[in-house]
Design an enzyme around this catalytic site. Structure first.
Site, mmCIF file in Angstrom:
data_model
loop_
_atom_site.group_PDB
_atom_site.id
_atom_site.type_symbol
_atom_site.label_atom_id
_atom_site.label_comp_id
_atom_site.label_asym_id
_atom_site.label_seq_id
_atom_site.Cartn_x
_atom_site.Cartn_y
_atom_site.Cartn_z
ATOM 1 N N HIS A 1 -7.685 -7.941 0.043
ATOM 2 C CA HIS A 1 -6.366 -7.349 -0.261
ATOM 3 C C HIS A 1 -5.699 -7.994 -1.474
ATOM 4 C CE1 HIS A 1 -2.390 -5.531 0.761
ATOM 5 N NE2 HIS A 1 -1.963 -6.629 0.145
ATOM 6 N N GLU B 1 -6.693 -12.130 4.062
ATOM 7 C CA GLU B 1 -7.648 -11.039 3.800
ATOM 8 C C GLU B 1 -8.245 -11.190 2.398
ATOM 9 O OE1 GLU B 1 -5.358 -7.438 4.232
ATOM 10 O OE2 GLU B 1 -5.010 -7.771 6.358
ATOM 11 N N ASP C 1 -7.425 -2.611 -1.450
ATOM 12 C CA ASP C 1 -8.401 -3.359 -0.668
ATOM 13 C C ASP C 1 -9.725 -3.076 -1.353
ATOM 14 O OD1 ASP C 1 -6.409 -4.042 1.128
ATOM 15 O OD2 ASP C 1 -6.830 -2.356 2.454
ATOM 16 N N HIS D 1 0.850 -1.202 0.000
ATOM 17 C CA HIS D 1 0.000 0.000 0.000
ATOM 18 C C HIS D 1 0.888 1.256 0.000
ATOM 19 C CE1 HIS D 1 -4.066 -1.546 0.474
ATOM 20 N NE2 HIS D 1 -3.632 -2.419 1.369
#
Ligand SMILES: [Zn+2]
Length: 247
Positions: free
Chosen positions: A225, A222, A165, A158
């Site tokens: 992600h 996740e 996301d 990120h």
């Protein structure tokens, strides 16, 4: 002769008056335009004329060789950056405003995915995009636990502008059921956890296969992600401006 001279002088006066009035009007116009620009900086909720708004939106206010603001490129993509609100796992607003920046190569691919999904009556919704390193530090200061936050010394994808996301939405902008909300920390958010309804599993498979087909990689824990593996960029701390039409 005197009669003609008087007439000439009268015409000259009328012309001068008309010229003066035109100049005055011009000054007034310029003044109101510059006042409009000033109010943009002061108050982002100002109601502006469509013309002025168009002028502002037409000029990117960031380094386009390094970054792309997704909303700037395609206004139909949904941006719901949770770190620009208090609705996130640290319960604190981290971004001054919600703008989704990515590195150009990753942005191009995301926009293409969104447009391909639109043809099937769906679209993308982004929960987080590029995250400045200074914000990563603030998150780490609040939650210094590598299970939930990447140590800013290491930095995450990120912070390089290469991770997103996100989820898929239907034609009315409703999120597809992915089994858990975004940023749900627990086994139910893992790709390896299969105790979900058929619908949830199908939706997750659709997101994963769509992203992986164009070079985005998932992480096990996740479902939301993905990071782009076909480009390399350094960690960054570019903090974006908050302006009209970009929030
Ligand atoms: Zn992420």
């Amino acid at each position: 002769m005197t009669h003609y001279l008087n007439l000439y002088l009268l015409l000259l006066s009328i012309c001068s008056l008309l010229l003066f009035a035109a100049c005055k009007n011009e000054v007034k116009l310029n003044k109101s335009e510059s006042e409009g620009r000033a109010s943009v900086k002061k108050d982002t909720t100002s109601v502006l004329s469509a013309v002025l708004l168009k002028k502002i939106k037409a000029v990117p206010d960031y380094d386009t060789s390094q970054w792309v603001d997704l909303k700037f490129m395609d206004s139909t993509i949904l941006i719901d950056l949770r770190y620009a609100t208090e609705d996130n796992f640290v319960k604190e607003k981290m971004y001054e405003c919600a703008r989704c920046f990515l590195r150009p190569k990753a942005a191009k691919v995301i926009l293409k995915i969104h447009q391909d999904l639109q043809e099937k009556g769906m679209g993308l919704k982004l929960f987080d995009c590029y995250r400045p390193l200074s914000i990563q530090q603030r998150l780490w200061d609040k939650v210094p636990d590598a299970t939930y936050v990447t140590n800013p010394k290491k930095g995450s994808m990120h912070n390089r502008g290469l991770a997103v996301d996100l989820t898929i939405v239907d034609s009315s902008g409703e999120e597809l059921d992915m089994g858990t909300p975004f940023d749900f920390f627990g086994r139910k958010a893992h790709h390896t956890h299969t105790d979900h309804t058929k619908e949830v599993l199908k939706n997750r498979r659709l997101l994963k296969s769509t992203m992986e087909a164009v070079g985005f990689k998932s992480i096990r824990t996740e479902w939301w992600h993905y990071s782009y593996r076909y480009a390399k960029y350094p960690l960054a701390d570019m903090v974006w401006e908050c302006g009209v039409g970009n929030q």
